[in-house]
Design an enzyme around this catalytic site. Structure first.
Site, mmCIF file in Angstrom:
data_model
loop_
_atom_site.group_PDB
_atom_site.id
_atom_site.type_symbol
_atom_site.label_atom_id
_atom_site.label_comp_id
_atom_site.label_asym_id
_atom_site.label_seq_id
_atom_site.Cartn_x
_atom_site.Cartn_y
_atom_site.Cartn_z
ATOM 1 N N HIS A 214 0.814 -1.217 0.000
ATOM 2 C CA HIS A 214 0.000 0.000 0.000
ATOM 3 C C HIS A 214 0.843 1.260 0.000
ATOM 4 C CE1 HIS A 214 -3.304 -2.816 0.676
ATOM 5 N NE2 HIS A 214 -3.978 -1.890 0.011
ATOM 6 N N GLU A 457 -11.234 -10.649 -4.462
ATOM 7 C CA GLU A 457 -9.789 -10.548 -4.232
ATOM 8 C C GLU A 457 -9.227 -11.740 -3.455
ATOM 9 O OE1 GLU A 457 -8.985 -6.804 -2.288
ATOM 10 O OE2 GLU A 457 -10.763 -6.946 -1.043
ATOM 11 N N ASP A 481 -4.638 -8.178 -4.205
ATOM 12 C CA ASP A 481 -4.788 -9.237 -3.205
ATOM 13 C C ASP A 481 -5.016 -10.592 -3.854
ATOM 14 O OD1 ASP A 481 -4.424 -8.142 -0.603
ATOM 15 O OD2 ASP A 481 -6.185 -6.910 -0.977
ATOM 16 N N CYS A 528 -9.819 -3.212 -10.369
ATOM 17 C CA CYS A 528 -9.269 -2.006 -9.741
ATOM 18 C C CYS A 528 -7.909 -2.240 -9.087
ATOM 19 C CB CYS A 528 -10.259 -1.428 -8.731
ATOM 20 S SG CYS A 528 -10.618 -2.551 -7.378
#
Ligand code: PEP
Ligand code: MG
Length: 591
Positions: A214, A457, A481, A528
């Site tokens: 992240h 995910e 993920d 996404c």
């Protein structure tokens, strides 16, 4: 001597500038440029802070002079002597003055920069006793910073503007500050990284992290060249070294020779020309050669990012990572009103285009607060993360749901739920959404209609996709993920980054399966994860049937260029062949 450090490419482009080493524990110290007229006042603030600490130590020394060896052991007075000696050291004072006078750093930034310089010298000492004095140096710096907090800077920025760019006036005062600065750090949390939005820094290099950690995702959203997983960068680079961040190759070049500098200067200009060329596509609709309309959406972290999404030509927000509103607040979560204002800000910023707000996804590498250890001894990526965290605290979750539902009064909103895997979790989620609506009805507060979607995910979710399609209006594939959980690779661990492969056949099969099932049932599906913004993968995803991509605004034009050149009819067969390959990555370059 020129040398290079290899890491992972995160945000493309070339940045050339001087290194600013920032200790991970000190990112909360304000970093901003002062004007030439403030130099004397800033030096004075540090001096006043230092004097306050010296006085405090003198007072302590006076007190312990009356105590016996039990209450005040000899080590304590020796420690105070060391602290006094360090406080009076010319290298500290003169160094701080240099950063303020010559570089126009604010007082706190100058002090912590000089701390890094001296700490490095301590690290290199042979004598163990002297080497350990680094801890004392850190302690006195901490004390000076604390004392300085009581002496406000006449120009101190608001916390949200921790790091600001120099104003034109600052630059005119002394063009030394015009030299771009490259932040080099061992580690930064995603929330820390976010503080560097609107920052003075032209590039980033961080020792740890994978490509889709992240922190890397936030670095990419800043649209500034960045390298993560650069291992020893924060040890090998020195404060103020000239460095080049090659965000395309994932390389950091330290102390470049003039030939290397000229070569990278050329590359940098080429990159700028390419950006200029791409910007001509801003108003061009994203339609393939065979007439397929492709939806290019933006991923955002903060409500203010909506403006960047609009400017980049996004036709909506496909992923608003709401967790960034929850981070760095010392455990105090945003209440309904605060959240409502933030979501409304994003919705209004998108001027009638849809905004997909994902409910909070903390856990794994996104902790709420740096001081809160996320059960580091366990495996946080498999733990209480995302919807699991929300369902474990229904009051918190329903508060967020109410805020999102209220924001939907101001424009089209989609509600997206992360990391679902069990049907029972899906049912609980819908029960709590109903509860949120009922509570708003009871209070007589207006709310809007929302479409409800789930992130796919986790491999188990993709394999049981039919269950999801029974409940949800749309799905969004979170490949960051999905790759991590399919391949058992921690996405934030640079030591296994070479195995984190978006083109592993198993990953492609799960993506293809999800898209195909959604099409079969006429439900919208988007992607996404970071794959969506990687222009080298656009044709493959189009070939797999994807028609909606959500990515960082800065990536939209490069992906659009690929869309405009694509003929989806021809890509379907090719994509099938790629998927059937043992190593699709080797084939991807072929059309
Ligand atoms: C993903 O997992 O692909 C995703 C988009 O969510 P995040 O990166 O926030 O985990
Ligand atoms: Mg995810």
């Amino acid at each position: 001597m020129t040398f290079s450090i290899h890491g992972l490419a995160v945000a493309s482009g070339i940045a050339i500038g001087r290194a600013v080493l920032v200790a991970s524990s000190r990112v909360d110290v304000a970093h901003y440029f002062i004007g030439g007229a403030q130099v004397a006042a800033e030096i004075d603030r540090v001096r006043t802070g230092r004097n306050a600490v010296v006085e405090e130590i003198h007072r302590l020394q006076a007190n312990i002079a009356h105590m016996g060896p039990k209450e005040a052991p000899h080590e304590l007075s020796a420690l105070l002597d060391v602290h006094l000696m360090l406080l009076q050291d010319e290298a500290l004072i003169e160094g701080v003055k240099h950063w303020i006078q010559d570089r126009l750093y604010n007082a706190e930034w100058a002090l912590t920069t000089q701390l890094e310089v001296i700490a490095r010298q301590f690290d290199e000492m042979e004598d163990e006793y002297l080497r350990e004095r680094k801890v004392d140096l850190e302690q006195i710096t901490e004390k000076i910073l604390r004392a300085m907090r009581g002496v406000a800077s006449p120009i101190a920025p608001l916390p949200s503007q921790m790091v600001r760019k120099p104003s034109q006036q600052d630059l005119l005062l002394d063009d030394i500050v015009d030299v771009p600065l490259i932040l080099v750090a061992h580690d930064l949390s995603p929330a820390d990284m976010l503080q560097f939005k609107q920052s003075v820094f032209a590039g980033f290099a961080i020792d740890v992290g994978g490509k889709t950690s992240h922190t890397a995702i936030v670095a990419r959203s800043l649209d500034i060249p960045a390298v993560v997983g650069a291992r020893l960068a924060s040890q090998l680079v020195r404060q103020d070294d000239w460095v080049i961040v090659d965000g395309d190759a994932g390389v950091l070049v330290v102390d470049p020779s003039s030939i290397v500098l000229a070569e990278y200067g050329f590359k940098q200009r080429q990159g700028e020309l390419e950006r200029g060329r791409l910007s001509r596509l801003l108003r061009t609709p994203a339609v393939t050669m065979d007439g397929q309309k492709i939806e290019l959406l933006a991923n955002i972290e903060l409500p203010e990012d909506a403006a960047g999404a609009i400017n980049a030509g996004a036709v909506g927000v496909g992923l608003f990572r709401s967790e960034f509103l929850f981070m760095g607040r010392q455990g105090r979560l945003p209440n309904e009103e605060e959240q409502y204002r933030a979501y409304r800000h994003a919705v209004e910023g998108m001027q009638g285009l849809p905004v997909t707000i994902r409910t909070v996804d903390v856990g794994a590498d996104k902790s709420l607060d740096d001081s809160i250890q996320n059960n580091a001894h366990l495996n946080p990526a498999l733990g209480l993360r995302a919807i699991r965290w929300s369902l474990a605290d229904p009051a918190m979750f329903v508060t967020q749901l109410r805020a999102i539902l209220r924001a939907a009064v101001h424009g089209p909103v989609n509600l997206l739920i992360p990391m679902l895997v069990h049907a029972s979790e899906i049912r609980q989620t819908f029960t709590l959404i109903d509860q949120a609506r009922a509570e708003l009805d009871q209070r007589g507060v207006a709310y809007g209609a929302v479409k409800i979607g789930a992130m796919i995910e986790i491999p188990a979710a993709a394999l049981t996709i039919k269950v999801f399609l029974k409940y949800f209006d749309f799905l969004s594939i979170g490949t960051n993920d999905l790759i991590q959980y399919t391949l058992a690779i921690d996405r934030s661990d640079e030591s296994v980054a070479h195995l984190y492969d978006p083109l592993h056949p198993a990953v492609l099969q799960l993506v293809a399966l999800t898209i195909a099932e959604c099409h079969a049932q006429g439900k919208p599906v988007s992607l996404c994860g970071e794959m969506a913004g990687d222009a080298t993968l656009t044709r493959l995803l189009l070939g797999l049937g994807l028609r909606s991509f959500s990515m960082h605004p800065a990536q939209i034009l490069a992906v659009k260029q690929e869309v405009l050149r694509a003929d989806t009819g021809k890509l379907v067969k090719w994509a099938e062949q790629v998927m059937a390959d043992d190593e699709p990555g080797l084939r991807i370059a072929e059309p």
